[in-house]
Design a protein around this motif. Sequence first.
Motif, PDB file in Angstrom:
ATOM      1  N   THR A   1     -80.343  89.400 105.932  1.00  0.00           N
ATOM      2  CA  THR A   1     -80.319  88.118 105.225  1.00  0.00           C
ATOM      3  C   THR A   1     -78.976  87.809 104.567  1.00  0.00           C
ATOM      4  O   THR A   1     -78.448  86.705 104.740  1.00  0.00           O
ATOM      5  N   PRO A   2     -78.365  88.728 103.817  1.00  0.00           N
ATOM      6  CA  PRO A   2     -77.065  88.392 103.214  1.00  0.00           C
ATOM      7  C   PRO A   2     -75.971  88.114 104.252  1.00  0.00           C
ATOM      8  O   PRO A   2     -75.110  87.262 104.039  1.00  0.00           O
ATOM      9  N   VAL A   3     -76.037  88.824 105.370  1.00  0.00           N
ATOM     10  CA  VAL A   3     -75.050  88.598 106.443  1.00  0.00           C
ATOM     11  C   VAL A   3     -75.232  87.187 107.008  1.00  0.00           C
ATOM     12  O   VAL A   3     -74.254  86.457 107.214  1.00  0.00           O
ATOM     13  N   LEU A   4     -76.475  86.809 107.249  1.00  0.00           N
ATOM     14  CA  LEU A   4     -76.764  85.476 107.791  1.00  0.00           C
ATOM     15  C   LEU A   4     -76.362  84.385 106.801  1.00  0.00           C
ATOM     16  O   LEU A   4     -75.831  83.343 107.205  1.00  0.00           O
ATOM     17  N   LYS A   5     -76.587  84.617 105.529  1.00  0.00           N
ATOM     18  CA  LYS A   5     -76.192  83.623 104.517  1.00  0.00           C
ATOM     19  C   LYS A   5     -74.685  83.407 104.515  1.00  0.00           C
ATOM     20  O   LYS A   5     -74.212  82.278 104.401  1.00  0.00           O
ATOM     21  N   ARG A   6     -73.933  84.498 104.659  1.00  0.00           N
ATOM     22  CA  ARG A   6     -72.464  84.372 104.698  1.00  0.00           C
ATOM     23  C   ARG A   6     -72.003  83.661 105.970  1.00  0.00           C
ATOM     24  O   ARG A   6     -71.080  82.851 105.931  1.00  0.00           O
ATOM     25  N   LEU A   7     -72.651  83.962 107.095  1.00  0.00           N
ATOM     26  CA  LEU A   7     -72.308  83.260 108.341  1.00  0.00           C
ATOM     27  C   LEU A   7     -72.638  81.775 108.240  1.00  0.00           C
ATOM     28  O   LEU A   7     -71.880  80.931 108.724  1.00  0.00           O
ATOM     29  N   GLU A   8     -73.746  81.462 107.607  1.00  0.00           N
ATOM     30  CA  GLU A   8     -74.121  80.060 107.425  1.00  0.00           C
ATOM     31  C   GLU A   8     -73.140  79.365 106.485  1.00  0.00           C
ATOM     32  O   GLU A   8     -72.689  78.245 106.761  1.00  0.00           O
ATOM     33  N   ALA A   9     -72.778  80.018 105.388  1.00  0.00           N
ATOM     34  CA  ALA A   9     -71.824  79.439 104.431  1.00  0.00           C
ATOM     35  C   ALA A   9     -70.467  79.191 105.084  1.00  0.00           C
ATOM     36  O   ALA A   9     -69.772  78.229 104.741  1.00  0.00           O
ATOM     37  N   ALA A  10     -70.101  80.043 106.033  1.00  0.00           N
ATOM     38  CA  ALA A  10     -68.822  79.885 106.745  1.00  0.00           C
ATOM     39  C   ALA A  10     -68.917  78.833 107.848  1.00  0.00           C
ATOM     40  O   ALA A  10     -67.910  78.509 108.483  1.00  0.00           O
TER      41      ALA A  10
ATOM     42  N   THR B   1     -66.724  90.061 109.379  1.00  0.00           N
ATOM     43  CA  THR B   1     -67.016  91.474 109.151  1.00  0.00           C
ATOM     44  C   THR B   1     -67.696  92.010 110.414  1.00  0.00           C
ATOM     45  O   THR B   1     -68.158  91.236 111.257  1.00  0.00           O
ATOM     46  N   TYR B   2     -67.784  93.313 110.495  1.00  0.00           N
ATOM     47  CA  TYR B   2     -68.427  93.923 111.656  1.00  0.00           C
ATOM     48  C   TYR B   2     -69.899  93.516 111.771  1.00  0.00           C
ATOM     49  O   TYR B   2     -70.338  93.125 112.853  1.00  0.00           O
ATOM     50  N   PRO B   3     -70.691  93.549 110.691  1.00  0.00           N
ATOM     51  CA  PRO B   3     -72.088  93.093 110.821  1.00  0.00           C
ATOM     52  C   PRO B   3     -72.200  91.618 111.227  1.00  0.00           C
ATOM     53  O   PRO B   3     -73.090  91.252 111.999  1.00  0.00           O
ATOM     54  N   GLN B   4     -71.308  90.780 110.737  1.00  0.00           N
ATOM     55  CA  GLN B   4     -71.315  89.367 111.150  1.00  0.00           C
ATOM     56  C   GLN B   4     -71.037  89.244 112.644  1.00  0.00           C
ATOM     57  O   GLN B   4     -71.675  88.455 113.347  1.00  0.00           O
ATOM     58  N   TYR B   5     -70.092  90.027 113.126  1.00  0.00           N
ATOM     59  CA  TYR B   5     -69.753  90.037 114.551  1.00  0.00           C
ATOM     60  C   TYR B   5     -70.954  90.437 115.396  1.00  0.00           C
ATOM     61  O   TYR B   5     -71.255  89.809 116.413  1.00  0.00           O
TER      62      TYR B   5
END
Length: 150
Positions: free
Chosen positions: A73-82, A39-43
């Motif tokens: 925090t939710p963005v970081l959690k998704r990046l970590e899960a990936a 996603t854009y925020p993940q990028y």
Amino acid sequence: MTTSFPQLGLDAQLCFPLYAASRAVTRRYSALLAQAGLTYPQYLCLLALWEADDPLTVGELGARLRLDSGTLTPVLKRLEAAGHLGRRRDPADERRVLLEVTPTGWELRDRVADVPGGIASGMGLSEAEAAQLRALLDRMLVGLDDSASD
């Protein structure tokens, strides 16, 4: 009628073209990043982490991206899960969480290396105009930050 209030005309507002341009640019990024599963925020998070010399704390990343921890925090959690980043406590200060790009996250950098070029080609701006726009926006952000702290 806005004839007696010309300052309230939509075309007189700086906020509207900024808002519309931001949405259009984000939509374009989202389309290009979807191919890499981002996603854009993940990028944005990964961009900041890729350019950092050392692991960043969540607070440092939030300051860099102008995001609060509730948004981040939710963005970081998704990046970590990936599998793109790891989070660990700072051994020097257990209250701090350090963020590090994983090998998978570094590989992803190669996959998205052409995204900025894809964005630039669709903006209708020369390289010099894009640099000038960036400088103006940076100056505007500094001014807004300064006025908010007054």
